[in-house]
Every structure is written in C-alpha cells, then in structure tokens.
Enzyme design. Structure first.
Site, mmCIF file in Angstrom:
data_model
loop_
_atom_site.group_PDB
_atom_site.id
_atom_site.type_symbol
_atom_site.label_atom_id
_atom_site.label_comp_id
_atom_site.label_asym_id
_atom_site.label_seq_id
_atom_site.Cartn_x
_atom_site.Cartn_y
_atom_site.Cartn_z
ATOM 1 C CB THR A 43 69.355 3.261 87.846
ATOM 2 O OG1 THR A 43 68.799 4.461 88.217
ATOM 3 C CG2 THR A 43 67.431 2.447 87.690
ATOM 4 C CD GLU A 44 70.668 -4.563 90.934
ATOM 5 O OE1 GLU A 44 70.863 -3.835 92.204
ATOM 6 O OE2 GLU A 44 71.100 -5.800 90.068
ATOM 7 C CE LYS A 94 57.713 16.631 94.623
ATOM 8 N NZ LYS A 94 58.749 14.994 94.876
ATOM 9 C CE1 TYR A 105 80.805 -0.162 97.291
ATOM 10 C CE2 TYR A 105 79.295 -1.063 99.577
ATOM 11 C CZ TYR A 105 79.757 -0.179 98.342
ATOM 12 O OH TYR A 105 78.768 0.653 97.755
ATOM 13 C CD GLU A 125 80.604 -9.113 88.187
ATOM 14 O OE1 GLU A 125 81.379 -8.565 89.433
ATOM 15 O OE2 GLU A 125 80.108 -8.377 87.229
ATOM 16 C CG HIS A 147 76.993 -8.110 89.436
ATOM 17 N ND1 HIS A 147 77.640 -7.988 89.666
ATOM 18 C CD2 HIS A 147 76.067 -7.676 90.356
ATOM 19 C CE1 HIS A 147 77.919 -7.222 90.788
ATOM 20 N NE2 HIS A 147 76.832 -7.198 90.825
#
Lengths: 390, 290
Positions: free
Chosen positions: B97-98, B43, B160, B210, B248
């Site tokens: 990216t996940e 591109k 957030y 976590e 996750h």
C-alpha cells in the site's frame, strides 16, 4: 501542505499557546487601521507566504506607529518574495499579518517532527532559538534537547517538564514551556503534521509568546483532516504542479528544456540524473505512477506539450503494472488531439512492450523509439541543444 | 538460499479479493510462490482461483500455517491489517500500500519491532528470491534470474531497471527487495545488509538509494564496520530541488540534509563502488564480480 504563519498561530492559540496580539489583513488601509487598533508603539508587518527567510527578502518590517504604515504595507502586499527556499519565480504575498512587536528577553526553539529512522515522534527544544534548527544542529548541537515519544503512551507530562527544565530554571517559564510542548505535540499528532514548530518562542517578561510558527501537514493524511484541507492556499503553489496532482500525477517544475515523462519516482529521478550526466537540463520531474490509465498518460503528455519551455519530450517507461500498450495509447491520444510540434524520443520496456511498439509504429507519428536508455538520453540532449542553437 | 522469503514460505494475501490483491496473488503463485490463503473479512469460504479465503488472519494462520503476509489494503485502513498480522504470528509482513499516513505506519511499526517481526514497506514493490521461485510483491517476475547478487532499493521501477540490466549481463539475483518509498518504513538498508552478510549465496549487493532521510549514510557506517562483500550503489535524485517531494513521500531534501551528493560521498568514503550513470550498473557489477 503548508499553512501560513497566521493560520498556524490560530491553531496554537486554540491550544492555549500565547501569540502576539495581531490581525491578518489584505490591504494597506486595513493594515493601518489594524496597527492603530493595537494601541502600541512598536508594530511589525509580516508577509504571509509559504517560505522561510521572509525577513531577509524584505517581507518583514518593524515599524513605529508614527511611521508610514500604509506605505510599507502596500509595498509588502505587492511583493513577490524571492527567498533561498522559493526558487527564482518566488511566492506571492497572500496576506499581511499586523502584530505588536513584543519585548524580547530570550529566544527559544520548540519543534516536533517524525524521526524517519526510528519512526518516533520527536520533540526538539533549544535555548538558541531565532536561527533555524539545522543551523543550531550544525553550530551548537549540544544546545538541542530531544524527547522521543512512545506512540502507545503519548507525551507524558514528566517528559514535557524534563524538557522544559533543560531550557530554564524558572518555574513560571518552565510550566509554560511544558504546556507549549504538549500543545505542539497534540497539534502534530492530532492534525497529522510533518512539522509543527515555534521559532522563536520568546520570553517576554514572565510570559512566553510564539513569535513565529510553522505547521506543515502531511498530504497523505488530509483525507481525515478536512478542516485542515480547507486552509489550503492555492496561490502559494505552482499551478502546473497543482493541476498535475489533481490528474493523479506527481510533477515538479525544474529549470531546463527537456520535458520528461517517466513511471515510478525513483526511475523518474534517475532519468533526470542521466540527462544531466549527458549535459542536458530537464524541465520537470513527472511520475505518471504505476496504475496510470490511458487518460492519465494523455494528461501527462499535455502538461509537457503545454510547457512553452520544453524543446524535446523524453518518455522513459519501464512497464510493470503500467502496461506499455496503455502508455502508447495515452501518448498517441494526446498527440492526435493537438498535433505535434516537438520531437519526441521514447524508450519503453517491460510489460506488453511488443504491443506498445506496434501501436507507436502503426500511429505514423514521428516518435523516435530507442531501445537503449543511455543512447536515448544522449539523443534527447543532442536534440535539445540543436533546437536551442547551442 | 536467499533472505526473508524462500520456497518454504507459506504466504497469505490480506485483501485478496480486491482487484490488485487478486491479480498479484495469482501472479505470485504463477511465479512459483506458495500462496496458501487469503483474508477478506466477510468472505470466508470463498476461493480466489482455488486459494481459500478466511475472515481473519488468525484463522488463516491456524488453517494454513502461513508465516508471510502480503498486504493490499487501502491506505486509510492499512494500519489495522499490519497489527492483525503481527498478533496472528506472521513473521514477514510485506505492505504494498502507498500513501499510508506516516503516523499510522510509525505506530504499527512500534508493535512490529516490539514483537520482533519484519515489516517490508509500506509503499514497496515487495520481495523476490528467484532461485527459490518465491515472489511476494508486484514486481514483474520475468526480469529476474537466480544468482549471487542481492538487491536492496527504495524504489520500484528503478529496481526493475537495474535487475533487468543484471539479468541481461548474466548476473542473477539471490533476493531483491524494495524498502519502500515512504518516510517511515520497516526494514532498513542496514537490516538487509546484515541478512545478506549472513547469506552464503549472496556474493555482492547492489544498493539503490534516493534522496531523503539518512538510510544510505547509516548503510555506509554499517558497511565500514561489518560488511565485507562488495557493494555497488546508485543514488537517485541529484537534480532534486530542496523541499519538494519527488514522487515518493520519503524522497525529500529537508533542511539541507538527505541530498544525493551527501549520500554518494558517504558511500564512496567507505569504499562502495558508486555508479553515476544508471545504465552502467549491470556492467559495473559484472566487472566487480569477475
């Protein structure tokens, strides 16, 4: 995704690791025939279910060929295995592995994992096999030997040999251990595993045998391992978790009565914690994900409303990529299609919040909107208690 | 001042012509970030709302002097663009990216470390320095405000939530970043604490952990040894059942390790203020900084 023991052993065999002679069967008569065909005195029947601790739960039985093999096989095949890993609902027994019970001179451990802290594939070996690696790590950490593998070099033969000589002085065994380590590493990397483990790896005379094996595959890499994906046994998975995954949702069943819908894994976990702080008990973890569409939100709502245990639904959304208006449309769509018998409490915040609030208000549905997360959680817990009569 | 990204950062987006790449590149630029270019093979010569597109990262770096890259490439192909960014000399690589296969991440990370670069993520919301008007990620910019609190997290929306509380409590942020929810990620809590320690504009740090792994325990060791500024922590997942991935890929208790209880204890033991009720984090930070 987890594999059964018999599937794991097949893969090991293909890579040249010896396993006890045996057959996988699905009914009791077949088990008897398979046992006779082994032409050995001592046999073992092993329940095939995705859980450790099968022996303690009664899923493994060592028998003489003269015992009533058929009766024992029938009992195991009909079991629902409840172990410390399965939760109270247990796992069905999918099949029975009929094997010869070999002579055991020593039990070793061999496993491959990805070390999260360093991002390195790590091979672990121990002469204290038979117990799980966590127990060895706790009780005898000096008996665990590890090799870290540089991803650009792969596992070098010298590394595998060095590891093997930590477990034995006998060349004939060391060679087999090194080969097994190489095989296990190749399986781990070649099939994108989260765990590849032989425990115990038994010394039987001058031969090594993988007496039990566990191979777990990474779900995120199954797209490039279609031959592995085909081995999935859906009977071992929670049906709601499965259908949620197909809908693009992440759902985990818990034991309480408050249905939760949240966006984002961390916030979803934190929402469960908050409910518990206020004395309530969530029925599930449900992350609708960042890019959820109206339909995905509606699917999520339906999963909660289908759950007979759920007394109250709690929606907690902090809109980022997921916009609050999309969320509102999805929830309203699901409820309008099926009606609503349960109270719903919603706390929404973030992108397009005003539009989301307006959609809920205009829908005329009895959804209680809260702006404080803490108060919302308290209200949900109070409602659940009221409805369960406590 | 801030850490890792600031108003001097020259940012490119790898995958800029994709739906998410375009949307978030423009959102970052709207926030004030210096988006100097984008890369999509084939591109070259195109523009995304005035941002020039190049075929390769090398070319983009030559033409624009870029030193930060934001990656939006589908998981199956995301290892290559990380390595491409490293080879082209990009210093800070932010991979949104996940779902990248962990062995791909591990292999790319090996090269990232060897070359002394920084990888944020993958599976991260990115990084934002409000006073520098620099956002490299997908977080909603408007909830942030400039100030003295550094925020490090393993989660997106949970961050957030906390940042929103901080802003509403009048506590602005120096830099907020997500480490990423995958089992193997680049930057760690310890790496970030080291950077915040040396950042004169950061007076306190909020650490959002976590379940899964031992990044919080390592952070506790580091805090004990060499971190003097106040740390306020929240750890999600006390109700997580063992062996289940909680959304996750990296949030899993395996073999009894990686529990929230263990992490909370490790942090409390070194004097970290651990907040148990998520909705009180903003309030506690304000009290600590008084």
């Amino acid at each position: 995704m987890n594999l059964h023991e018999f599937q794991s052993k097949r893969i090991l065999m293909e890579k040249g690791v010896n396993v006890p002679r045996g057959t996988v069967v699905y009914d009791a008569l077949e088990a008897l025939v398979a046992a006779r065909n082994l032409k050995t005195d001592k046999i073992v029947l092993k329940a095939q279910a995705h859980s450790g601790g099968r022996g303690k739960a009664g899923g493994i039985s060592v028998l003489s060929i003269d015992d009533d093999v058929k009766k024992v096989a029938e009992r195991i095949l009909q079991m629902t295995l409840v172990t410390n890993q399965t939760g109270p609902q247990g796992k069905p027994v999918s099949a029975l592995l009929v094997e010869e019970a070999p002579r055991i001179d020593a039990e070793l451990y061999l496993g491959v994992v990805l070390d999260r802290n360093h991002g390195e594939v790590t091979i672990m070996a121990s002469p204290a096999g038979g117990m799980d690696i966590e127990t060895i790590a706790r009780e005898a950490p000096e008996k665990i030997f590890t090799v870290k593998v540089n991803p650009l070099r792969g596992l070098c033969p010298f590394q595998a040999r060095a590891l093997a000589y930590k477990l034995t002085d006998k060349n004939i065994l060391a060679n087999q251990i090194a080969n097994a380590a190489k095989a296990l590493y190749d399986i781990f990397v070649g099939y994108d595993c989260t765990l590849a483990e032989i425990n115990p790896l038994v010394v039987s005379g001058e031969t090594l045998l993988a007496l039990d094996a566990k191979i777990n595959l990474d779900d995120h890499a199954l797209f490039r391992r279609p031959q592995m994906a085909a081995l999935r046994d859906r009977s071992q998975e929670d049906p709601v978790e499965l259908s949620a995954r197909l809908a693009g949702l992440s759902y985990i069943r818990l034991e309480g009565d408050i249905g939760c819908m949240v966006n984002g894994a961390g916030l979803a976990m934190a929402t469960l914690d908050l409910i518990s702080i206020h004395g309530g008990s969530p029925a599930n973890f449900l992350d609708v994900g960042g890019g959820a569409s109206e339909q995905v939100v509606a699917d999520a709502m339906n999963i909660l409303l289908d759950d007979k245990r759920v007394k109250v639904v709690f929606i907690n959304i902090f809109g980022g990529i997921l916009r609050c208006d999309v969320l509102a449309r999805g929830v309203i769509k699901a409820i309008k299609e099926r009606g609503l018998e349960l109270p719903v409490v919603a706390r929404i915040e973030g992108t397009n919040i005003d539009l989301g609030r307006k959609l809920f208000a205009d829908s005329g549905l009895p959804i209680q909107m809260m702006s404080s997360l803490d108060e919302a959680a308290q209200l949900v817990v109070a409602k659940a208690k009221e409805l369960s009569g406590n | 001042m801030a850490i890792l990204v600031n108003r001097e950062s020259r940012i490119i987006c790898q995958g800029i012509t994709g739906r998410n790449g375009t949307f978030h590149s423009l959102a970052c630029r709207d926030y004030g970030s210096n988006l100097v270019g984008g890369v999509t093979p084939g591109k070259k010569g195109a523009f995304v709302d005035g941002i020039p597109v190049f075929n390769t990262v090398e070319e983009a770096v030559q033409e624009t002097g870029a030193n930060v890259s934001l990656i939006f490439i589908p998981a199956a192909h995301a290892k290559d663009p990380i390595l491409e960014a490293v080879d082209a000399g990009i210093e800070v690589i932010v991979c949104i990216t996940e779902g990248i296969p962990p062995l791909d991440t591990a292999s790319a990370l090996f090269t990232v470390k060897e070359k002394g670069r920084v990888l944020v993520g993958p599976n991260t919301p990115g990084i934002i320095s409000p006073a520098e008007k620099c956002k490299v990620g997908i977080m909603p910019g408007y909830i942030h405000s400039p100030g003295p609190v550094g925020v490090i997290s393993r989660s997106g929306t949970l961050t957030y939530e906390v940042v929103d509380q901080l802003t509403k409590a009048g506590m602005g942020q120096s830099t907020c970043l997500g480490l990423g929810g995958d089992p193997v990620v680049g930057l760690s809590f310890v790496d970030c604490l080291r950077l915040f320690r040396d950042d004169p504009n950061t007076e306190a740090v909020v650490l959002i952990g976590e379940i899964g792994g031992s990044a919080e325990e390592q952070a506790a060791d580091f805090i004990k040894a060499e971190f003097q500024k106040p740390v306020i922590a929240y750890v999600a997942g006390r109700l997580a059942p063992p062996g289940k991935r909680m959304g996750h890929a990296g949030a899993i208790i395996s073999g009894g390790s990686g529990t929230a209880q263990g992490k909370i204890k490790a942090l409390k033991d070194v004097g970290v203020e651990v907040v148990e009720n998520l909705t009180k984090v903003g309030q506690v930070v304000r009290e600590v900084l008084k």
